[in-house]
Design a protein around this motif. Structure first.
Motif, PDB file in Angstrom:
ATOM      1  N   TRP A 105      43.486  18.349  32.220  1.00 36.73           N
ATOM      2  CA  TRP A 105      44.052  17.706  33.389  1.00 36.73           C
ATOM      3  C   TRP A 105      45.505  17.352  33.086  1.00 36.73           C
ATOM      4  N   LYS A 106      46.278  17.251  34.130  1.00 39.04           N
ATOM      5  CA  LYS A 106      47.704  16.961  33.925  1.00 39.04           C
ATOM      6  C   LYS A 106      47.993  15.531  34.377  1.00 39.04           C
ATOM      7  N   THR A 107      48.471  14.718  33.448  1.00 40.57           N
ATOM      8  CA  THR A 107      48.776  13.334  33.791  1.00 40.57           C
ATOM      9  C   THR A 107      50.272  13.098  33.723  1.00 40.57           C
ATOM     10  N   ASP A 108      50.810  12.505  34.760  1.00 40.42           N
ATOM     11  CA  ASP A 108      52.206  12.083  34.725  1.00 40.42           C
ATOM     12  C   ASP A 108      52.295  10.700  35.358  1.00 40.42           C
ATOM     13  N   TRP A 109      53.491  10.238  35.660  1.00 37.93           N
ATOM     14  CA  TRP A 109      53.659   8.868  36.145  1.00 37.93           C
ATOM     15  C   TRP A 109      52.981   8.653  37.491  1.00 37.93           C
ATOM     16  N   GLN A 110      52.720   9.734  38.203  1.00 34.99           N
ATOM     17  CA  GLN A 110      52.114   9.592  39.521  1.00 34.99           C
ATOM     18  C   GLN A 110      50.600   9.544  39.477  1.00 34.99           C
ATOM     19  N   GLY A 111      50.017   9.967  38.346  1.00 35.24           N
ATOM     20  CA  GLY A 111      48.560   9.964  38.257  1.00 35.24           C
ATOM     21  C   GLY A 111      48.073  11.215  37.554  1.00 35.24           C
ATOM     22  N   THR A 112      46.809  11.530  37.776  1.00 36.24           N
ATOM     23  CA  THR A 112      46.205  12.667  37.087  1.00 36.24           C
ATOM     24  C   THR A 112      45.805  13.738  38.093  1.00 36.24           C
ATOM     25  N   THR A 113      46.329  14.933  37.876  1.00 38.16           N
ATOM     26  CA  THR A 113      45.927  16.073  38.701  1.00 38.16           C
ATOM     27  C   THR A 113      44.815  16.789  37.965  1.00 38.16           C
TER      28      THR A 113
END
Ligand code: SF4
Length: 285
Positions: free
Chosen positions: A175-183
């Motif tokens: 999964w891809k996590t960044d400052w906006q959340g987890t995709t």
């Protein structure tokens, strides 16, 4: 002309659950008719394109949801629905097919917030199958776990690991996590949030200093047309006007609305309800 990021229009304040984290409402129960929805939605549309179909209540319970979504589409709204997920088996086809639906958020924390014991695997099976279906239609789906225990505690509640493991079966990592959340897949997101104290006039007053984006980014409209500053004013304790009888512009220009807005510009909570709102702590960090 006031431009808002979003508006919350309560199409019903009736819910089929009684979650431990939700304060509910003592207001009379009711739902918007399609005609009522059309009137209010037309008055909102010049101010925003993003329309949430809840304030309190479970929107998928509304018996005329299909008509409401059609009216929203005719007005070129992007509709966001937040649901507890229990009615998705009955409503998934409508949500996937409606061109108005832009995003559906599923409050998976409803599961641990209830004493009901639906077959847990069925509940998650339905929610996750719907997330896959919706994303395949090019729409966004957010799986919410807004039940973390706050910065001073160890973290998530005891069921979250099992829930996330179940999600991983349907949406295998990475999964891809960044400052906006987890995709977790294209158009499918896992969103974490801390529990917060809903505003309530019966609580003891907190400090007056603080900020909130109520009336700055958003406005709420209860099913009887009462305009409130945010999606958390569940009892309508800050009634700013009624959209059946006034324009939104006129309501936002009213002395009470301006005092709330200007107060937050000076980092001051003017309204007694706002001084008893745990949500505004999020803007203080
Ligand atoms: S401080 Fe709380 S009650 Fe007041 S406008 Fe903001 S979210 Fe609503």
């Amino acid at each position: 002309m006031y431009t808002l990021k979003k508006a919350y229009l309560e199409i019903t304040n009736i819910c089929n659950l009684s979650c431990s984290f939700c304060p509910g409402t003592k207001r009379p129960t009711g739902s918007l008719s399609p005609d009522g929805f059309s009137t209010l939605a037309q008055r909102i549309r010049p101010h925003t394109q993003y329309l949430y179909l809840h304030l309190m209540g479970e929107p998928l319970l509304h018996p005329q949801l299909e008509q409401i979504l059609q009216i929203a589409h005719d007005l070129d709204f992007r509709v966001i629905l937040t649901t507890n997920g229990t009615l998705l088996p009955k409503r998934s086809a409508l949500l996937c097919q409606s061109p108005a639906v832009w995003k559906v958020s599923i409050s998976l924390h409803s599961f641990e917030g209830n004493s009901f014991s639906p077959d847990s695997s069925c509940y998650f099976d339905h929610c996750l199958a719907f997330a896959q279906q919706l994303s395949q239609c090019g729409k966004r789906c957010v799986l919410r776990l807004w039940n973390l225990d706050g910065p001073d505690s160890p973290g998530s509640n005891t069921q979250n690991k099992a829930i996330v493991d179940r999600i991983a079966q349907s949406f295998p990592p990475p999964w891809k996590t960044d400052w906006q959340g987890t995709t977790i897949a294209p158009q499918v997101y896992l969103e974490w949030g801390e529990r917060f104290q809903w505003p309530d006039l019966s609580l003891s007053q907190q400090e007056e200093q603080g900020f909130c984006r109520g009336l700055r980014d958003q406005v709420g409209i209860l099913w009887d047309g009462t305009v409130v500053p945010c999606c958390l004013d569940h009892e309508g304790d800050i009634p700013l006007g009624n959209l059946y009888h006034q324009s939104l512009e006129e309501i936002l220009e009213s002395p009470r609305a301006k005092a709330l807005y200007d107060g937050f510009s000076q980092r001051r909570a003017v309204e007694p309800l706002c001084r008893r709102c745990g949500y505004r702590q999020r803007f203080s960090r």
